[in-house]
Write a protein that holds these residues in place. Sequence first.
Motif, short mmCIF file in Angstrom:
data_model
loop_
_atom_site.label_atom_id
_atom_site.label_comp_id
_atom_site.label_asym_id
_atom_site.label_seq_id
_atom_site.Cartn_x
_atom_site.Cartn_y
_atom_site.Cartn_z
N ASN A 19 1.17 -28.93 -11.77
CA ASN A 19 0.44 -30.02 -12.44
C ASN A 19 -0.68 -29.46 -13.32
OD1 ASN A 19 1.99 -32.08 -11.33
ND2 ASN A 19 0.66 -32.32 -9.56
N ALA A 20 -1.38 -28.44 -12.85
CA ALA A 20 -2.45 -27.82 -13.63
C ALA A 20 -1.89 -27.17 -14.89
CB ALA A 20 -3.20 -26.79 -12.78
N ILE A 21 -0.74 -26.53 -14.78
CA ILE A 21 -0.09 -25.91 -15.94
C ILE A 21 0.31 -26.98 -16.94
CG2 ILE A 21 2.02 -24.73 -16.67
CD1 ILE A 21 1.71 -23.11 -13.97
N ASP A 22 0.89 -28.06 -16.44
CA ASP A 22 1.30 -29.17 -17.31
C ASP A 22 0.09 -29.69 -18.10
OD1 ASP A 22 3.14 -31.27 -18.26
OD2 ASP A 22 1.95 -32.59 -16.98
N GLU A 23 -1.02 -29.90 -17.42
CA GLU A 23 -2.24 -30.39 -18.10
C GLU A 23 -2.73 -29.40 -19.13
OE1 GLU A 23 -5.40 -31.75 -15.53
OE2 GLU A 23 -3.97 -32.80 -14.23
N ALA A 24 -2.79 -28.12 -18.78
CA ALA A 24 -3.28 -27.09 -19.70
C ALA A 24 -2.38 -26.97 -20.93
CB ALA A 24 -3.38 -25.75 -18.97
N MET A 25 -1.08 -27.00 -20.72
CA MET A 25 -0.15 -26.87 -21.84
C MET A 25 -0.24 -28.08 -22.76
SD MET A 25 1.47 -23.94 -21.68
CE MET A 25 3.00 -24.09 -22.59
N GLY A 55 -4.16 -21.18 -23.07
CA GLY A 55 -5.28 -21.32 -22.14
C GLY A 55 -5.39 -20.10 -21.26
N THR A 56 -5.44 -20.32 -19.95
CA THR A 56 -5.58 -19.21 -19.00
C THR A 56 -4.23 -18.75 -18.46
OG1 THR A 56 -5.91 -20.75 -17.17
CG2 THR A 56 -7.90 -19.94 -18.29
N TYR A 57 -3.14 -19.15 -19.10
CA TYR A 57 -1.80 -18.81 -18.64
C TYR A 57 -1.05 -17.99 -19.68
CZ TYR A 57 -2.65 -22.56 -15.32
OH TYR A 57 -3.19 -23.34 -14.34
N GLY A 65 14.28 -22.66 -18.16
CA GLY A 65 12.95 -22.83 -17.59
C GLY A 65 11.91 -21.92 -18.20
N CYS A 66 10.83 -21.78 -17.44
CA CYS A 66 9.70 -21.01 -17.93
C CYS A 66 8.92 -20.45 -16.73
CB CYS A 66 8.79 -21.93 -18.75
SG CYS A 66 7.54 -21.05 -19.71
N ARG A 67 8.41 -19.23 -16.91
CA ARG A 67 7.55 -18.62 -15.91
C ARG A 67 6.13 -18.59 -16.46
NH1 ARG A 67 7.75 -12.41 -14.37
NH2 ARG A 67 6.85 -12.44 -16.42
N PHE A 68 5.21 -19.11 -15.69
CA PHE A 68 3.79 -19.12 -16.06
C PHE A 68 3.04 -18.21 -15.10
CE2 PHE A 68 5.61 -23.17 -17.25
CZ PHE A 68 5.14 -23.35 -18.54
N VAL A 69 2.12 -17.43 -15.64
CA VAL A 69 1.30 -16.56 -14.80
C VAL A 69 -0.16 -16.85 -15.14
CG1 VAL A 69 0.77 -14.18 -14.12
CG2 VAL A 69 3.10 -14.79 -14.80
N SER A 70 -0.95 -17.18 -14.13
CA SER A 70 -2.37 -17.48 -14.36
C SER A 70 -3.16 -16.18 -14.43
CB SER A 70 -2.92 -18.39 -13.27
OG SER A 70 -2.96 -17.70 -12.04
N TYR A 71 -4.40 -16.28 -14.83
CA TYR A 71 -5.27 -15.11 -14.99
C TYR A 71 -5.39 -14.28 -13.71
CZ TYR A 71 -8.62 -18.04 -12.57
OH TYR A 71 -9.22 -18.83 -11.63
N ASP A 72 -5.20 -14.91 -12.54
CA ASP A 72 -5.32 -14.17 -11.28
C ASP A 72 -3.98 -13.59 -10.80
OD1 ASP A 72 -3.94 -16.35 -10.26
OD2 ASP A 72 -5.50 -16.96 -8.86
N GLY A 73 -2.94 -13.74 -11.60
CA GLY A 73 -1.63 -13.18 -11.27
C GLY A 73 -0.69 -14.12 -10.55
N VAL A 76 4.14 -19.15 -11.40
CA VAL A 76 4.84 -20.42 -11.17
C VAL A 76 6.05 -20.41 -12.09
CG1 VAL A 76 4.73 -22.93 -11.35
CG2 VAL A 76 2.74 -21.65 -10.54
N ASP A 77 7.22 -20.31 -11.49
CA ASP A 77 8.46 -20.32 -12.26
C ASP A 77 9.12 -21.67 -12.02
OD1 ASP A 77 10.57 -17.83 -13.30
OD2 ASP A 77 11.36 -19.83 -12.94
N VAL A 78 9.54 -22.30 -13.11
CA VAL A 78 10.12 -23.64 -13.00
C VAL A 78 11.29 -23.76 -13.96
CG1 VAL A 78 8.51 -24.63 -14.70
CG2 VAL A 78 9.55 -26.13 -12.98
#
Length: 134
Positions: A19-25, A55-57, A65-73, A76-78
């Motif tokens: 959900n956080a990734i969705d909002e940021a994107m 953003g931070t991803y 699909g897509c793999r997202f990696v946040s600044y802390d490593g 989230v692969d979806v």
Amino acid sequence: MEQVGAARELVLGYVHALNAIDEAMRAAIPSLERLADVLGLVRSRRIISRNGYVGTYSYKVHGAGCRFVSYDGTEVDVDFAADGSEVFDLWRLRLYGLSLPEPVDVTDEDLWTAVRSLQPLLTEVRPGWFSVAN
């Protein structure tokens, strides 16, 4: 039972991160109506590249699909279903858990139990693949 609780928290953490990734994107790319639209934006080659940063991803589009990696490593692969819904399986949940700053390693059996305990929040859209209910 403790492992099932850890698995349940892991699944809820994955959903929260998604959900956080969705909002940021969507905040970064106003033309994005839903996260699955990232596939079309990449395929058009006019809007965004197959991998990059928003953003931070960091993100990398693959297949369906897509793999997202946040600044802390945290990863989230979806995947995205034909209707654009976000879908994930136990492998993606385990990948998420193992990528956390304090890794969480749970068994597939505990993940199954956790996912089942979270219905109707989660729906099994096809065998072994889950989506967050609307």
